[in-house]
Design a protein around this motif. Sequence first.
Motif, PDB file in Angstrom:
ATOM      1  N   LYS A 134     -75.138  37.154  36.072  1.00 50.68           N
ATOM      2  CA  LYS A 134     -74.050  36.433  35.416  1.00 50.68           C
ATOM      3  C   LYS A 134     -73.680  37.042  34.062  1.00 50.68           C
ATOM      4  O   LYS A 134     -72.849  36.491  33.346  1.00 50.68           O
ATOM      5  CB  LYS A 134     -74.431  34.960  35.242  1.00 50.68           C
ATOM      6  N   LEU A 135     -74.292  38.171  33.749  1.00 47.67           N
ATOM      7  CA  LEU A 135     -73.997  38.880  32.509  1.00 47.67           C
ATOM      8  C   LEU A 135     -73.342  40.211  32.834  1.00 47.67           C
ATOM      9  O   LEU A 135     -73.317  40.650  33.978  1.00 47.67           O
ATOM     10  CB  LEU A 135     -75.275  39.127  31.711  1.00 47.67           C
ATOM     11  N   THR A 136     -72.836  40.873  31.800  1.00 45.50           N
ATOM     12  CA  THR A 136     -72.311  42.227  31.953  1.00 45.50           C
ATOM     13  C   THR A 136     -72.893  43.092  30.855  1.00 45.50           C
ATOM     14  O   THR A 136     -72.858  42.726  29.675  1.00 45.50           O
ATOM     15  CB  THR A 136     -70.774  42.238  31.865  1.00 45.50           C
ATOM     16  N   LYS A 137     -73.447  44.228  31.241  1.00 46.80           N
ATOM     17  CA  LYS A 137     -73.926  45.204  30.266  1.00 46.80           C
ATOM     18  C   LYS A 137     -72.770  46.144  29.928  1.00 46.80           C
ATOM     19  O   LYS A 137     -72.056  46.595  30.817  1.00 46.80           O
ATOM     20  CB  LYS A 137     -75.110  45.985  30.831  1.00 46.80           C
ATOM     21  N   VAL A 138     -72.616  46.415  28.644  1.00 44.27           N
ATOM     22  CA  VAL A 138     -71.505  47.236  28.159  1.00 44.27           C
ATOM     23  C   VAL A 138     -72.076  48.436  27.420  1.00 44.27           C
ATOM     24  O   VAL A 138     -72.911  48.286  26.524  1.00 44.27           O
ATOM     25  CB  VAL A 138     -70.589  46.422  27.210  1.00 44.27           C
ATOM     26  N   PHE A 139     -71.615  49.624  27.789  1.00 48.10           N
ATOM     27  CA  PHE A 139     -72.152  50.855  27.223  1.00 48.10           C
ATOM     28  C   PHE A 139     -71.079  51.613  26.452  1.00 48.10           C
ATOM     29  O   PHE A 139     -69.986  51.845  26.965  1.00 48.10           O
ATOM     30  CB  PHE A 139     -72.711  51.752  28.334  1.00 48.10           C
ATOM     31  N   THR A 140     -71.409  51.971  25.221  1.00 53.11           N
ATOM     32  CA  THR A 140     -70.562  52.842  24.419  1.00 53.11           C
ATOM     33  C   THR A 140     -71.306  54.169  24.249  1.00 53.11           C
ATOM     34  O   THR A 140     -72.432  54.327  24.726  1.00 53.11           O
ATOM     35  CB  THR A 140     -70.253  52.231  23.046  1.00 53.11           C
ATOM     36  N   ALA A 141     -70.706  55.105  23.533  1.00 55.05           N
ATOM     37  CA  ALA A 141     -71.365  56.398  23.337  1.00 55.05           C
ATOM     38  C   ALA A 141     -72.619  56.267  22.479  1.00 55.05           C
ATOM     39  O   ALA A 141     -73.551  57.066  22.613  1.00 55.05           O
ATOM     40  CB  ALA A 141     -70.391  57.387  22.702  1.00 55.05           C
TER      41      ALA A 141
END
Length: 244
Positions: free
Chosen positions: A163-170
């Motif tokens: 139910k979550l979302t992992k978010v990746f930046t540089a």
Amino acid sequence: MKAIIVEDEPLAMEELQYIIRKHSQLEVVATFEDGLDAFKYLQQQQVDVAFLDINVPSIDGMLLARNIHQFAKKPFIIFTTAHKDFAAEAFEIEAFDYILKPFNENRIQGVLQKLEASAEAATAPPSLMTASPSRSSTVNLYKGERICVADVSSILYVEAAEKLTKVFTANDDFVVPMTISEFFEKLPPEQFFRCHRSFGINLTKVQEITPWYNSTYLVKLQGSEHQLPVSRSHIREFRELMGL
């Protein structure tokens, strides 16, 4: 948070428990060498995290994970294995992470930090969440107790985690307390593409496209060493968007 470990190698079991104790607040409430014993336990007890080796007796870790995935309240699933070959299958059942043996303490520490951040974000007060479903140039991302207001253009890719979302930046990774479908509603559709049910990518960051099995692709993004799958159901649209 409560966790179980399913691992039939005593030394690996001992090492993983040591690293968990050293770098997190997780409580390992049970350990198992046999997949069937673990499944019977989980039918009676709820836990927050399951560390699963794949090659275990009776029920292997992958089959155990598929059964766990059917539970009403699903624990985070983290695979621990010496084999890279199951990574794509692990993504299909939305595993939280995939740790290769021999264990690297820094790698596991990073996973534990993401895990605790995800749990905190899941219990964040609704007032801290983005109030409007409308799209904007920024989004609220969560890292422990911090809330980072990030430009959407800084996002490389996103990954579903129940139910979550992992978010990746540089430069970092975050979580948001909403599903990947809900989060995608906040991103500009001309810039972000749902390449897989578990992944979405920033099309402006695509650096390399590699043919994969069954006429699919793996995508590498600028600023990331990971390769992300494009599922067969999204191939046609992806080819059109990328001019392939």
